[in-house]
Design a protein around this motif. Structure first.
Motif, PDB file in Angstrom:
ATOM      1  N   ASP A   9       0.830  -1.204   0.000  1.00 30.17           N
ATOM      2  CA  ASP A   9       0.000   0.000   0.000  1.00 30.17           C
ATOM      3  C   ASP A   9       0.866   1.256   0.000  1.00 30.17           C
ATOM      4  O   ASP A   9       0.528   2.263  -0.645  1.00 30.17           O
ATOM      5  N   LYS A  10       1.973   1.231   0.734  1.00 32.34           N
ATOM      6  CA  LYS A  10       2.887   2.382   0.739  1.00 32.34           C
ATOM      7  C   LYS A  10       3.492   2.601  -0.651  1.00 32.34           C
ATOM      8  O   LYS A  10       3.589   3.732  -1.120  1.00 32.34           O
ATOM      9  N   LEU A  11       3.888   1.515  -1.310  1.00 28.84           N
ATOM     10  CA  LEU A  11       4.399   1.641  -2.665  1.00 28.84           C
ATOM     11  C   LEU A  11       3.324   2.172  -3.604  1.00 28.84           C
ATOM     12  O   LEU A  11       3.571   3.048  -4.440  1.00 28.84           O
ATOM     13  N   ARG A  12       2.138   1.657  -3.465  1.00 23.99           N
ATOM     14  CA  ARG A  12       1.022   2.039  -4.331  1.00 23.99           C
ATOM     15  C   ARG A  12       0.727   3.533  -4.223  1.00 23.99           C
ATOM     16  O   ARG A  12       0.378   4.185  -5.218  1.00 23.99           O
ATOM     17  N   SER A  13       0.883   4.089  -3.027  1.00 25.71           N
ATOM     18  CA  SER A  13       0.571   5.503  -2.803  1.00 25.71           C
ATOM     19  C   SER A  13       1.785   6.404  -2.942  1.00 25.71           C
ATOM     20  O   SER A  13       1.716   7.599  -2.638  1.00 25.71           O
ATOM     21  N   GLY A  14       2.926   5.846  -3.389  1.00 24.13           N
ATOM     22  CA  GLY A  14       4.104   6.654  -3.646  1.00 24.13           C
ATOM     23  C   GLY A  14       4.821   7.150  -2.415  1.00 24.13           C
ATOM     24  O   GLY A  14       5.505   8.180  -2.446  1.00 24.13           O
ATOM     25  N   LYS A  15       4.740   6.414  -1.305  1.00 22.17           N
ATOM     26  CA  LYS A  15       5.340   6.850  -0.043  1.00 22.17           C
ATOM     27  C   LYS A  15       6.727   6.256   0.198  1.00 22.17           C
ATOM     28  O   LYS A  15       7.279   6.397   1.294  1.00 22.17           O
ATOM     29  N   VAL A  16       7.315   5.598  -0.809  1.00 20.64           N
ATOM     30  CA  VAL A  16       8.624   4.965  -0.641  1.00 20.64           C
ATOM     31  C   VAL A  16       9.575   5.549  -1.676  1.00 20.64           C
ATOM     32  O   VAL A  16       9.256   5.614  -2.867  1.00 20.64           O
ATOM     33  N   SER A  17      10.763   5.972  -1.237  1.00 18.11           N
ATOM     34  CA  SER A  17      11.779   6.472  -2.171  1.00 18.11           C
ATOM     35  C   SER A  17      13.155   6.249  -1.548  1.00 18.11           C
ATOM     36  O   SER A  17      13.296   6.159  -0.328  1.00 18.11           O
ATOM     37  N   GLY A  18      14.158   6.170  -2.408  1.00 18.51           N
ATOM     38  CA  GLY A  18      15.530   6.091  -1.938  1.00 18.51           C
ATOM     39  C   GLY A  18      15.889   4.804  -1.235  1.00 18.51           C
ATOM     40  O   GLY A  18      16.802   4.786  -0.413  1.00 18.51           O
ATOM     41  N   GLY A  19      15.214   3.706  -1.561  1.00 23.19           N
ATOM     42  CA  GLY A  19      15.558   2.435  -0.927  1.00 23.19           C
ATOM     43  C   GLY A  19      14.540   1.364  -1.219  1.00 23.19           C
ATOM     44  O   GLY A  19      13.655   1.513  -2.071  1.00 23.19           O
ATOM     45  N   LYS A  20      14.631   0.278  -0.480  1.00 22.30           N
ATOM     46  CA  LYS A  20      13.818  -0.900  -0.735  1.00 22.30           C
ATOM     47  C   LYS A  20      13.121  -1.333   0.552  1.00 22.30           C
ATOM     48  O   LYS A  20      13.743  -1.438   1.609  1.00 22.30           O
TER      49      LYS A  20
END
Length: 363
Positions: free
Chosen positions: A347-358
């Protein structure tokens, strides 16, 4: 066994693609699911950690037929060895890799057990933990497929680590360098002797430079392409590690003076300038099997034996490359919650809340 299994049917998937949002409720859930049965050429893996990718939620939302196990990136230990695989694997060996999750009922990574071809996985060195090992999945093999197979750059194991870069080194443009795919692409391109030019948000400038980027530009600047061309006017190859929105146009503008080739990770738009060519790469062609999306109407993809050979070669070389830190994992954020953490992280990926890592989940 427990597994994250897809639920939607064809009409809801088509509606999701058409409208750009999930239709019919959550497209996957944690269920009891049959444990895979292996062939003589396969190994069965007890999964200990999984890394999350945008392709995982995109399969949930639009691609996966009902009853398929989701997930691609994994690390774990060998639980069972096929007869032909016993020369290279033993029960208890630590193992990691990527599988074609989201399209088959017995191959996804978000499960207590998965099966994989014995030569399409790599042995985890003793000093590498499961969370780090799990990140060398889709992002890493996509970088390899792009640079070593499609663009024919030298392979990482052929390159001398720390060799001085020549002033005449050709430049490559990598859009979205702070993504996981971007960080792996930067490393492999720099190893191949290229000058690496990339984009990122200002807060990620130091990150991408620490992975080998020679120059980084703010992708939000209106004139970012002009700024890049001014300093690097001879760029002929580019890799778009975002492949959405304005990224295609920026990449085309960087290439327009000399023409050239843009590799994309999602279906590309039509090139904006003459002499610029677009090519889509997908990590799924590395597994050596034909497949189809949205069967029976969707596109079919043939088996590509040379791609499969490339994955086997890359994973055979990876233990040494990782041990000597020639290739490093991206920064890791652990998502708590075990099985529930997979769906929360997606859900975090889907909403664009993840950057600069995995994002990684330990099971």
């Amino acid at each position: 066994m427990r597994a994250v299994v897809s639920k939607p049917h064809l009409l809801s998937r088509i509606a999701s693609i058409t409208l750009g949002k999930t239709i019919g409720g959550p497209g996957a859930s944690i269920q009891d699911h049959p444990e895979p049965t292996i062939s003589p050429d396969e190994i069965l893996v007890r999964v200990r950690a999984v890394a999350l990718n945008p392709t995982d939620y995109k399969h949930i939302d639009a691609v996966s037929p009902p009853g398929c196990v989701i997930g691609c990136d994994y690390a774990g230990e060998v639980a069972q060895v096929g007869g032909n695989a016993a020369k290279t694997w033993a029960v208890g060996d630590r193992v990691a890799g990527a599988v074609h999750g989201g399209l088959f009922p017995d191959r996804g990574a978000f499960a207590e057990y998965l099966k994989t071809d014995s030569d399409l996985a790599w042995k985890i060195p003793a000093d590498i933990d499961d969370a780090a090992a799990a990140t060398f999945g889709v992002s890493a093999v996509t970088a390899m497929l792009t640079l070593n197979v499609r663009l024919h750059l030298p392979w990482a194991e052929e390159c001398k680590v720390g060799q001085e870069q020549q002033q005449s080194a050709p430049a490559i443009f990598i859009y979205a360098g702070s993504t996981s795919a971007g960080l792996f692409t930067i490393q492999l391109a720099r190893l191949a002797g290229y000058t690496v030019v990339t984009t990122a948000s200002p807060h990620s400038f130091d990150l991408v430079k620490s992975y080998g980027a020679n120059a980084v530009f703010n992708y939000r600047d209106d004139n970012v392409a002009d700024a890049i061309v001014k300093e690097y006017p001879d760029i002929r190859v580019a890799v778009d590690c975002f492949s959405e929105g304005k990224s295609f146009g920026i990449c085309d503008a960087v290439l327009k003076n000399k023409g050239g080739r843009l590799i994309t990770l999602l279906p590309p738009a039509k090139p904006k300038y003459p002499g610029v060519e677009h090519e889509l790469v997908m990590a799924y062609t590395l597994f050596g099997r034909s497949f189809q999306w949205l069967a029976p109407f969707g596109p079919k993809f043939p088996a590509l034996p040379d791609d499969r050979k490339a994955l086997a070669r890359f994973y055979a070389s990876l233990p040494e490359l990782v041990s000597n830190k020639t290739v490093r994992p991206p920064p890791i954020t652990l998502e708590e919650g075990s099985w529930d953490g997979i769906l929360t992280g997606l859900d975090k990926l889907r909403s664009g809340k993840v950057s600069g890592g995995k994002l990684v989940v330990k099971l």
